[in-house]
Every structure is written in structure tokens, then in C-alpha cells.
Design a protein around this motif. Structure first.
Motif, PDB file in Angstrom:
ATOM      1  N   ILE A   1     -25.829   2.990  -1.707  1.00 22.34           N
ATOM      2  CA  ILE A   1     -24.511   3.090  -2.333  1.00 22.34           C
ATOM      3  C   ILE A   1     -24.321   1.867  -3.226  1.00 22.34           C
ATOM      4  CG2 ILE A   1     -22.021   3.236  -1.956  1.00 22.34           C
ATOM      5  CD1 ILE A   1     -22.606   4.448   0.769  1.00 22.34           C
ATOM      6  N   PHE A   2     -23.912   2.100  -4.470  1.00 23.62           N
ATOM      7  CA  PHE A   2     -23.688   1.007  -5.405  1.00 23.62           C
ATOM      8  C   PHE A   2     -22.222   0.963  -5.813  1.00 23.62           C
ATOM      9  CE2 PHE A   2     -28.216   1.467  -5.624  1.00 23.62           C
ATOM     10  CZ  PHE A   2     -28.681   0.175  -5.843  1.00 23.62           C
ATOM     11  N   LEU A   3     -21.659  -0.237  -5.731  1.00 20.84           N
ATOM     12  CA  LEU A   3     -20.275  -0.471  -6.128  1.00 20.84           C
ATOM     13  C   LEU A   3     -20.246  -0.826  -7.608  1.00 20.84           C
ATOM     14  CD1 LEU A   3     -19.239  -2.686  -3.085  1.00 20.84           C
ATOM     15  CD2 LEU A   3     -18.880  -0.229  -3.365  1.00 20.84           C
ATOM     16  N   LEU A   4     -19.413  -0.133  -8.351  1.00 21.34           N
ATOM     17  CA  LEU A   4     -19.306  -0.320  -9.796  1.00 21.34           C
ATOM     18  C   LEU A   4     -17.979  -0.988 -10.123  1.00 21.34           C
ATOM     19  CD1 LEU A   4     -19.911   0.297 -12.827  1.00 21.34           C
ATOM     20  CD2 LEU A   4     -19.057   2.623 -12.394  1.00 21.34           C
ATOM     21  N   ASP A   5     -18.039  -2.021 -10.964  1.00 22.20           N
ATOM     22  CA  ASP A   5     -16.799  -2.689 -11.383  1.00 22.20           C
ATOM     23  C   ASP A   5     -17.054  -3.435 -12.690  1.00 22.20           C
ATOM     24  OD1 ASP A   5     -14.172  -3.398 -11.333  1.00 22.20           O
ATOM     25  OD2 ASP A   5     -14.250  -4.520  -9.454  1.00 22.20           O
ATOM     26  N   GLY A   6     -15.990  -3.919 -13.287  1.00 25.00           N
ATOM     27  CA  GLY A   6     -16.088  -4.648 -14.541  1.00 25.00           C
ATOM     28  C   GLY A   6     -15.459  -6.018 -14.452  1.00 25.00           C
ATOM     29  N   THR A   7     -15.872  -6.912 -15.337  1.00 22.24           N
ATOM     30  CA  THR A   7     -15.320  -8.269 -15.387  1.00 22.24           C
ATOM     31  C   THR A   7     -15.594  -8.841 -16.772  1.00 22.24           C
ATOM     32  OG1 THR A   7     -15.269 -10.422 -14.283  1.00 22.24           O
ATOM     33  CG2 THR A   7     -17.422  -9.391 -14.543  1.00 22.24           C
ATOM     34  N   THR A   8     -15.132 -10.059 -17.016  1.00 18.65           N
ATOM     35  CA  THR A   8     -15.363 -10.725 -18.298  1.00 18.65           C
ATOM     36  C   THR A   8     -15.802 -12.164 -18.062  1.00 18.65           C
ATOM     37  OG1 THR A   8     -13.045 -11.434 -18.482  1.00 18.65           O
ATOM     38  CG2 THR A   8     -13.648  -9.331 -19.509  1.00 18.65           C
TER      39      THR A   8
ATOM     40  N   VAL B   1     -20.891  -4.299 -13.681  1.00 20.01           N
ATOM     41  CA  VAL B   1     -21.878  -4.670 -12.663  1.00 20.01           C
ATOM     42  C   VAL B   1     -22.050  -3.543 -11.652  1.00 20.01           C
ATOM     43  CG1 VAL B   1     -21.309  -7.110 -12.903  1.00 20.01           C
ATOM     44  CG2 VAL B   1     -20.130  -5.766 -11.176  1.00 20.01           C
ATOM     45  N   PHE B   2     -23.257  -3.451 -11.102  1.00 23.71           N
ATOM     46  CA  PHE B   2     -23.577  -2.565  -9.978  1.00 23.71           C
ATOM     47  C   PHE B   2     -24.081  -3.436  -8.841  1.00 23.71           C
ATOM     48  CE2 PHE B   2     -23.883   0.393 -13.525  1.00 23.71           C
ATOM     49  CZ  PHE B   2     -23.352   1.565 -13.007  1.00 23.71           C
ATOM     50  N   HIS B   3     -23.397  -3.400  -7.695  1.00 19.03           N
ATOM     51  CA  HIS B   3     -23.798  -4.177  -6.529  1.00 19.03           C
ATOM     52  C   HIS B   3     -24.062  -3.236  -5.364  1.00 19.03           C
ATOM     53  CE1 HIS B   3     -22.349  -8.466  -7.644  1.00 19.03           C
ATOM     54  NE2 HIS B   3     -22.638  -7.792  -8.731  1.00 19.03           N
ATOM     55  N   GLU B   4     -25.209  -3.429  -4.716  1.00 17.76           N
ATOM     56  CA  GLU B   4     -25.561  -2.598  -3.554  1.00 17.76           C
ATOM     57  C   GLU B   4     -24.604  -2.921  -2.408  1.00 17.76           C
ATOM     58  OE1 GLU B   4     -27.105  -1.111  -0.070  1.00 17.76           O
ATOM     59  OE2 GLU B   4     -27.366  -3.251  -0.423  1.00 17.76           O
TER      60      GLU B   4
ATOM     61  N   ILE C   1     -25.720   6.642  -4.780  1.00 20.56           N
ATOM     62  CA  ILE C   1     -24.313   7.033  -4.735  1.00 20.56           C
ATOM     63  C   ILE C   1     -23.507   5.936  -5.423  1.00 20.56           C
ATOM     64  CG2 ILE C   1     -22.330   7.539  -3.257  1.00 20.56           C
ATOM     65  CD1 ILE C   1     -24.325   8.469  -1.112  1.00 20.56           C
ATOM     66  N   ILE C   2     -22.643   6.338  -6.355  1.00 19.12           N
ATOM     67  CA  ILE C   2     -21.843   5.383  -7.126  1.00 19.12           C
ATOM     68  C   ILE C   2     -20.398   5.467  -6.671  1.00 19.12           C
ATOM     69  CG2 ILE C   2     -21.062   4.739  -9.438  1.00 19.12           C
ATOM     70  CD1 ILE C   2     -23.630   6.128 -10.495  1.00 19.12           C
ATOM     71  N   MET C   3     -19.818   4.319  -6.344  1.00 20.70           N
ATOM     72  CA  MET C   3     -18.422   4.266  -5.913  1.00 20.70           C
ATOM     73  C   MET C   3     -17.673   3.288  -6.810  1.00 20.70           C
ATOM     74  SD  MET C   3     -16.875   3.891  -2.063  1.00 20.70           S
ATOM     75  CE  MET C   3     -17.661   2.333  -1.677  1.00 20.70           C
ATOM     76  N   ALA C   4     -16.499   3.701  -7.316  1.00 22.13           N
ATOM     77  CA  ALA C   4     -15.784   2.856  -8.261  1.00 22.13           C
ATOM     78  C   ALA C   4     -14.284   3.099  -8.160  1.00 22.13           C
ATOM     79  CB  ALA C   4     -16.254   3.118  -9.687  1.00 22.13           C
TER      80      ALA C   4
ATOM     81  N   PHE D   1     -21.393  10.682  -6.905  1.00 29.13           N
ATOM     82  CA  PHE D   1     -20.313   9.759  -7.237  1.00 29.13           C
ATOM     83  C   PHE D   1     -19.126   9.961  -6.300  1.00 29.13           C
ATOM     84  CE2 PHE D   1     -20.027  13.554  -9.886  1.00 29.13           C
ATOM     85  CZ  PHE D   1     -18.714  13.985  -9.681  1.00 29.13           C
ATOM     86  N   PHE D   2     -18.391   8.887  -6.094  1.00 30.02           N
ATOM     87  CA  PHE D   2     -17.126   8.909  -5.362  1.00 30.02           C
ATOM     88  C   PHE D   2     -16.198   7.958  -6.097  1.00 30.02           C
ATOM     89  CE2 PHE D   2     -14.665   7.376  -1.459  1.00 30.02           C
ATOM     90  CZ  PHE D   2     -13.748   8.402  -1.571  1.00 30.02           C
ATOM     91  N   LEU D   3     -15.296   8.525  -6.906  1.00 30.21           N
ATOM     92  CA  LEU D   3     -14.479   7.746  -7.828  1.00 30.21           C
ATOM     93  C   LEU D   3     -12.994   7.918  -7.526  1.00 30.21           C
ATOM     94  CD1 LEU D   3     -16.294   8.885 -11.110  1.00 30.21           C
ATOM     95  CD2 LEU D   3     -16.862   6.905  -9.685  1.00 30.21           C
ATOM     96  N   ARG D   4     -12.308   6.825  -7.519  1.00 35.05           N
ATOM     97  CA  ARG D   4     -10.853   6.902  -7.439  1.00 35.05           C
ATOM     98  C   ARG D   4     -10.299   7.271  -8.811  1.00 35.05           C
ATOM     99  NH1 ARG D   4      -6.897   1.970  -5.358  1.00 35.05           N
ATOM    100  NH2 ARG D   4      -4.926   3.131  -5.417  1.00 35.05           N
ATOM    101  N   MET D   5      -9.194   7.999  -8.848  1.00 37.96           N
ATOM    102  CA  MET D   5      -8.602   8.422 -10.118  1.00 37.96           C
ATOM    103  C   MET D   5      -7.168   7.917 -10.229  1.00 37.96           C
ATOM    104  SD  MET D   5      -9.850  12.386 -10.610  1.00 37.96           S
ATOM    105  CE  MET D   5      -9.432  12.366 -12.350  1.00 37.96           C
ATOM    106  N   LYS D   6      -6.712   7.834 -11.472  1.00 37.34           N
ATOM    107  CA  LYS D   6      -5.296   7.553 -11.690  1.00 37.34           C
ATOM    108  C   LYS D   6      -4.492   8.786 -11.305  1.00 37.34           C
ATOM    109  CE  LYS D   6      -6.241   4.272 -15.399  1.00 37.34           C
ATOM    110  NZ  LYS D   6      -6.084   3.953 -16.843  1.00 37.34           N
TER     111      LYS D   6
END
Length: 455
Positions: free
Chosen positions: A128-135, A167-170, A208-211, A231-236
């Protein structure tokens, strides 16, 4: 410390694993230098990693550290044997500039693949990989400003180049893949979702991608399925409700509602991602999960697990934010002050190597403690790694093993405390300051009048 035969075997195994992970000799085959060169590819990589493990280490400090320790893969050279090698950093700086970026990327990917391959699988034997963004903001240099334009507002343009990263983090170990990056602002700006789609090519098969909600769009889900990932994604909430209106309710309880739906792209999806096939469609499951009175999760997934299992899984998504903090703050990656794009990328990629090496050391300490790697403090493990191992990294195994054994013993003490489920004091967030007064000092409260001042 008295050790059992099993512990000694564990120490030997852990030493060999770490030694294999940081074996740099193959880099010399990818970037050969002249026969008498001291700063070969593997030596330069070793020094770059040393600087990222000790973020305050200058080029000069790295050179002096090399002279003091003389790793066993240093080439035979008269200046080394006679102790006349200059501590001036000019030669190292030049070799660092000449080192191809592809060699650094190759090495970081080798480290990542080795660690991910040893990580525990958490769902159906899959990663399972956690997907997120940063700057990240960079030094105000012309080349960097051109590649990564600064932010601007009604008051004008800033001077600090801004890099957008995904980024993708296990999930199990926290191991980081190389981030995908691009400009945050300007005509060549790229979105986090576009970077996310590009990064999926680097994931192991059938991941599996989770974000979080920022990535809960059709383009991200479609790219994941196209590459063979789930994928397992949260939605607005608004986006979820538009899908729910056409979905079929299949199960419900006081805490959840689950729907089946055939997800197709909207005109806006096609505008932002023009490469979508005309017949693009995804068979998905929608979950509306009530966590508490103030929080409801709206999720879309290609997984078949029920809402309770997925809700518990999503509770771990916040781990990626802690990982990003460790990479940016603990290892000081957010303060890389390279002057060129190529140098910045080399320092960023070796920062990921340094982060993953500490994470591997944390995993080995967790195995001895018989707990999950994330139950160990990254910050404290990093301090142990620095204190006990950094001076001895890559010396002969006989002398290094004793230091590693001692370090691993102390790393088993770097366990996070057991926190109460119900805190007596609620966490509070400070309001985010606007960029206009971001550096304004906090105003002192007015002093209370004394009784004598009233007379």
C-alpha cells in the motif's frame, strides 16, 4: 549487553542488509573516471549521503570526514597512503557537478526497491502506498527561478523558487520513492494530480494507492487502474454527492452506506486530461463512512473490502504527513540551498536515500522490539544512527559490526510512548497567517496597569 545466538545472527543479518543497501561500487561502472581519480562516483555518492545525514555538514566537512575515515572502497592513491590529500573542497565540488543525475537516480531506486521488498504487506499480500503532495522553496538563484518560478500576488513577485512535489510512501515501513516534481507557478506549472499520475509508473506491480481528497478525481483513479493498481481515494463531498445520485445502494448501517457505481469522466475531467479514452469508465464502490458527529468520510475505491476494514485502513493515511515532516524538517531537506537545478536534484535524491537508510535502521530495531516500524520514533532513531554509526559508516565489517550492534541496542529504546485514546486536552490549530504578514512578529499583550498608576 549479553546476547543470545539468535540476537547475534540478527545483528549479522541486519549488518549485511544495510551493507548491501549502501554498496556504491556499481556506480563506478555507470560513471567511470580516470584510473588515479579519488572522487569516483561511489565516493561522491557516499559524501553526498553523509551531507544529507548531517544537514549542517559543508563540502569541506565532507572532505575531512572522508580523509579521516577512508572508506574501504576508496581507490588506491599515493596521496591517500601518504596522508597528503588536500582538505580543499574544490575537487569534490567539481566531481559532484560532473556526477550524472541518472547515476544518483539509479542508486536511490536501488535502495528503495530493496527496502520495499522487505516491507510487510498489509492487505491481501500487496503493498500500500500513501500519496500526498508538498512544496519546497529554494535559494533565490536565477537558474532556479527560471525553472521553478516564485509565487506572486497583488504586491508583486517573491524571490523564492517554489517546487511542487508529489510523493509515494510505502505504508508499512514509510519507505519513500523518488518524488515527482515540477513548477508550482508560472507557464510550466504542473498540478499535484498530474505529478501523481506520472509517479504511478514507479510503483511495484499490483500496488494499492491511498490518498486524501485532493487526489480523489477520475484521472487519478483511471491512471491507477490502467497501470494495474487498485485505489482507495477520499473525495470532496460535492464530487461524491454527484456520483452518489446515480449510484446503487448495496448495504448500509448506522455508521456507513455503500454504493456501486459506473464512474465516467465529466467534461471538466476531459478538459484537464485530454488523453482519456472516449469510452473511459471505472466500476467503483462508494463508501459514506460516519467517523463521528463532525467527520464523515466520502471515499471511492476499486477494492472489494467492506467499509469497516477500509475505514481502519484510512486511519493510517495521516502517516504520510509525518513522513514528509521527517524528510523535510528532520533531515532539513526543505532548506536545500543549491544554486543549480542539477545540484538541487542530486541533493534531493540523496536526501531520499538518507531518509530510507534511517528508515531501514528503524525497521531492524522494530523487528528486535517485535513492533511495527512506525511504533519507533524516526527522529530518535535518526539521532541514534548519527551518534553511533555515521562516523563508522562503510569501514571494515569487523570494526563496524561492534558499532552497529551497540547502535541497534540503543535504537530499540527509541519507541514512541503509548498515547491515551481520549486526550484530556484537545489539540488546537493556530490560524494560518497570510503570506503578506507571514514574517511579522507576534504582538505582545498590553501590560496590566499597576494599582499605583491609577493614583
Amino acid at each position: 549487553m549479553k546476547q543470545s545466538p539468535e540476537q547475534i545472527l540478527e545483528f549479522d543479518r541486519a549488518f549485511e542488509q544495510l551493507k548491501d543497501l549502501v554498496d556504491l561500487r556499481q556506480a563506478d561502472q555507470l560513471h567511470p573516471r580516470r584510473p588515479n581519480a579519488i572522487y569516483t562516483a561511489c565516493v561522491v555518492l557516499w559524501m553526498l549521503i553523509f551531507q544529507r545525514l548531517k544537514p549542517d555538514a559543508s563540502l569541506e566537512a565532507a572532505v575531512k570526514h572522508l580523509i579521516e575515515n577512508q572508506p574501504d572502497y576508496l581507490p588506491e592513491n599515493k596521496r591517500l597512503s601518504q596522508g597528503t590529500l588536500s582538505s580543499n573542497s574544490a575537487a569534490y565540488s567539481r566531481a559532484r557537478s560532473e556526477l550524472p543525475l541518472d547515476v544518483v537516480k539509479w542508486f536511490s531506486n536501488e535502495i528503495t526497491r530493496a527496502i520495499v521488498g522487505q516491507s510487510e504487506t498489509l492487505l491481501d499480500g500487496r503493498q500500500i502506498f500513501l500519496l500526498d503532495g508538498t512544496t519546497i522553496t529554494l535559494a533565490p538563484e536565477k537558474e532556479l527561478q527560471t525553472k521553478f518560478p516564485p509565487a506572486s500576488n497583488q504586491h508583486g513577485e517573491s524571490v523564492w523558487p517554489v517546487v511542487n512535489l508529489t510523493v509515494f510512501h510505502e505504508l508499512s515501513s514509510g519507505c519513500a520513492l523518488l518524488p515527482q516534481l515540477g513548477a508550482m507557478y508560472g507557464p510550466e506549472a504542473v498540478s499535484e494530480t498530474e505529478l501523481a499520475r506520472n509517479g504511478m509508473h514507479c510503483l511495484p506491480d499490483e500496488s494499492i494507492i491511498m490518498a486524501d481528497a485532493g487526489f480523489g478525481i477520475f484521472g487519478v483513479a483511471h491512471q491507477a487502474q490502467l497501470l494495474g493498481h487498485d485505489f482507495f481515494l477520499r473525495m470532496k463531498k460535492l464530487n461524491f454527492e454527484s456520483l452518489r445520485a446515480k449510484a446503487k445502494l448495496v448495504s448500509q448501517s448506522p455508521k456507513h452506506k455503500t454504493y456501486q457505481h459506473q464512474w465516467t469522466p465529466t467534461p471538466k475531467n476531459r478538459k484537464t486530461q485530454p488523453g482519456l479514452p472516449r469510452d473511459a469508465s471505472l466500476a467503483v464502490v462508494l463508501h459514506e463512512i460516519i467517523v463521528n458527529e463532525t467527520l464523515t468520510l466520502y471515499c471511492v475505491t476499486s477494492l472489494s473490502q467492506d467499509a469497516a476494514i477500509l475505514s481502519n485502513l484510512y486511519n493510517q493515511r495521516v502517516n504520510v504527513e509525518v513522513d514528509i515532516r521527517n524528510l523535510k524538517v528532520v533531515l532539513d531537506t526543505e532548506n536545500i540551498r543549491a544554486k543549480k537545478v542539477d545540484t538541487f536534484l542530486k541533493e534531493l535524491y540523496t536526501s531520499v536515500v538518507a531518509y530510507n537508510l534511517v528508515g531501514q535502521f528503524r525497521r531492524q530495531a522494530a523487528e528486535l522490539n517485535q513492533v511495527a516500524p512506525r511504533r519507533m520514533s524516526f527522529k530518535r532513531t535518526w539521532t541514534t544512527f548519527q551518534t553511533f554509526l555515521l562516523k563508522h559508516l562503510h569501514t571494515e565489517p569487523e570494526s563496524w559490526r561492534e558499532s552497529f550492534e551497540r547502535a541497534l541496542f540503543y535504537a530499540t529504546k527509541d519507541k514512541l510512548p503509548n498515547r491515551a485514546a481520549n486526550r484530556s486536552v484537545k489539540r488546537e490549530c493556530y490560524a494560518k497567517r497570510s503570506k503578506r504578514d507571514h514574517f511579522e512578529k507576534r504582538k505582545k499583550p498590553p501590560e496590566k496597569l499597576k494599582h499605583t498608576d491609577l493614583k
